[in-house]
Design an enzyme around this catalytic site. Structure first.
Site, PDB file in Angstrom:
ATOM      1  CE  LYS A  44      -3.984  -2.229   0.161  1.00 28.82           C
ATOM      2  NZ  LYS A  44      -3.749  -3.673   0.273  1.00 28.82           N
TER       3      LYS A  44
HETATM    4  C1  LIG Z   1      -5.110  -4.565   0.809  1.00 30.41           C
HETATM    5  C2  LIG Z   1      -6.573  -4.521   0.771  1.00 30.41           C
HETATM    6  C3  LIG Z   1      -7.370  -5.030   1.806  1.00 30.41           C
HETATM    7  C4  LIG Z   1      -6.839  -5.833   2.944  1.00 30.41           C
HETATM    8  O1  LIG Z   1      -5.833  -5.246   3.670  1.00 30.41           O
HETATM    9  P1  LIG Z   1      -4.732  -6.153   4.398  1.00 30.41           P
HETATM   10  O2  LIG Z   1      -4.003  -5.174   5.252  1.00 30.41           O
HETATM   11  O3  LIG Z   1      -3.883  -6.772   3.348  1.00 30.41           O
HETATM   12  O4  LIG Z   1      -5.468  -7.179   5.227  1.00 30.41           O
HETATM   13  C5  LIG Z   1      -8.738  -4.846   1.733  1.00 30.41           C
HETATM   14  N1  LIG Z   1      -9.307  -4.222   0.698  1.00 30.41           N
HETATM   15  C6  LIG Z   1      -8.594  -3.739  -0.322  1.00 30.41           C
HETATM   16  C7  LIG Z   1      -9.301  -3.020  -1.425  1.00 30.41           C
HETATM   17  C8  LIG Z   1      -7.205  -3.896  -0.341  1.00 30.41           C
HETATM   18  O5  LIG Z   1      -6.488  -3.446  -1.385  1.00 30.41           O
END
Ligand SMILES: *Cc1c(COP(=O)(O)O)cnc(C)c1O
Length: 375
Positions: free
Chosen positions: A192
């Protein structure tokens, strides 16, 4: 050349080292509350509650809004599976709403149409509507909120990919994604725009929901009473070590968003004459371009797969977009409203390298590789 990698600098090193040396490495420590406070200020929310992952944040967010066994949750179809697995954890059922081509996010007309149709037919309404802002692109919030409000349904925003994205026109001008719905959820997974290694955040303006979120993420332990847990809780708190990393990343968020904007602007210009569909650019919806994604037309029998193989063959870490959720085996029985746009994004879409530390030379290499496919 990787698609995207974390940007870890001196500040991150210093905070993580400080956490290690203080002995506060676990979920009790000063960085966690400081990270929550700074995060709430940054996005303009009243409360922020740090979690172990973004998926955990969504799980708790849905619980806060009353989702339980047998309920339905309307959700974006074109998104990462982490958006909807928590619906299944709760014994609830997702209903997938297709995207619009304008933003690649949930189509306001399809959402409103299905809610209105159900209400008129006397059918059940969903407990929650979950809106995902994919790839750093804010959804078209005004009609989405209007549809939810007309039927009295709370909205959960999955802003996992859109930290730093804002609206600049309409009723939510100046607001950050994740702060308009009743609850917003973020992720700090390694891919992210800002990372804690693994982590998430719940934001809300509601005092009662915030204190319940804090309670549920800490094993539902009643404070100041010896080992009393008044309901089934979760061990979902972020560690102090991770929060140290997050605090440093948050301080650099504007730098990261600026880098993503520069990279996107240069790609847009370099590809303007090519037969590619470039990422959405919608007035009033200020994307971060967390991932720079394009759609490839089928030309002379060559399409996305050939394009991807061409780029990967040149050492460029391009990657296809997600398979929509209605096509995932655990959710194959779910109702789908529309579905063609998500299928098209999956079949024709791919993301190009856009790490915040991507050099000009590396971006030139990507541009030349893309152009050589069409030459
Ligand atoms: C990354 C992501 C998640 C989940 O987050 P994690 O920290 O990996 O559990 C949920 N929704 C979207 C759209 C994502 O890109």
């Amino acid at each position: 050349m990787p698609l995207a990698v974390p940007n870890i600098g001196e500040l991150e090193r210093a905070y993580v080292l400080e956490a290690v040396e203080s002995g506060f490495v676990s979920s009790v420590g000063p960085f966690v509350s400081e990270f929550e406070q700074r995060f709430a200020e940054k996005v303009g929310a009243r409360h922020a509650i740090a979690c172990s992952t973004g998926t955990a944040a969504i799980h708790i967010g849905l619980l806060l809004l009353g989702v339980g066994r047998g309920d339905e949750v309307f959700c974006s179809d074109f998104t990462f599976v982490g958006s909807v697995n928590p619906i299944a954890y709760l014994g609830a059922r997702p209903v997938f709403i297709d995207s619009e081509t304008r933003t690649w996010n949930i189509d306001p007309q399809l959402l409103a149409g299905e809610l209105d149709r159900r209400a008129a037919a006397g059918e059940s309404l969903p407990k929650v509507v979950e809106i995902v802002h994919v790839l750093g692109q804010p959804a078209d919030m005004e009609p989405l909120m209007a549809a939810c409000e007309r039927h009295g349904i709370p909205m959960l925003e999955d802003a996992a990919e859109s930290l730093g994205a804002t609206w600049s026109a309409g009723p939510y001008a100046g607001r950050h994604t994740g702060t308009v719905g009743a609850v917003g959820c973020f992720s700090f997974n390694g891919n992210k725009i800002a990372t804690t290694g693994g982590g998430g955040m719940i934001v809300t303006d509601d005092d009662a929901l915030a204190s319940r979120a804090r309670h549920l993420t800490t094993q539902a332990k009643v404070p100041d009473v010896g080992y009393l847990h008044d309901e089934v809780g979760y061990n979902y708190r972020l560690t102090n070590l991770a929060a140290g990393l997050g605090l440093a990343q948050l301080a650099r968020l504007d730098e990261f968003v600026g880098a993503k904007h520069r990279i996107a602007a240069r790609y847009d210009e370099a590809f303007a004459d090519l037969p590619l569909i470039l990422p959405p650019r919608v007035d009033g919806l200020d994307a971060t371009y967390w991932l720079y994604s394009v759609m490839v037309p089928e030309t002379d029998g060559r399409g996305r797969d050939e394009f991807l193989a061409h780029l990967n063959g040149l050492g460029i870490g391009a990657r296809a977009l997600w398979r929509p959720l209605h096509a995932q085996p655990p959710f194959s029985a779910a109702q789908v409203v529309g579905g063609k746009v998500g299928d098209d994004l999956f079949e024709r879409g791919l993301s190009l390298p856009c790490a915040t530390e991507l050099t000009d030379d590396d971006q030139t290499r990507v541009i030349e590789a893309v152009r050589s496919f069409f030459a």
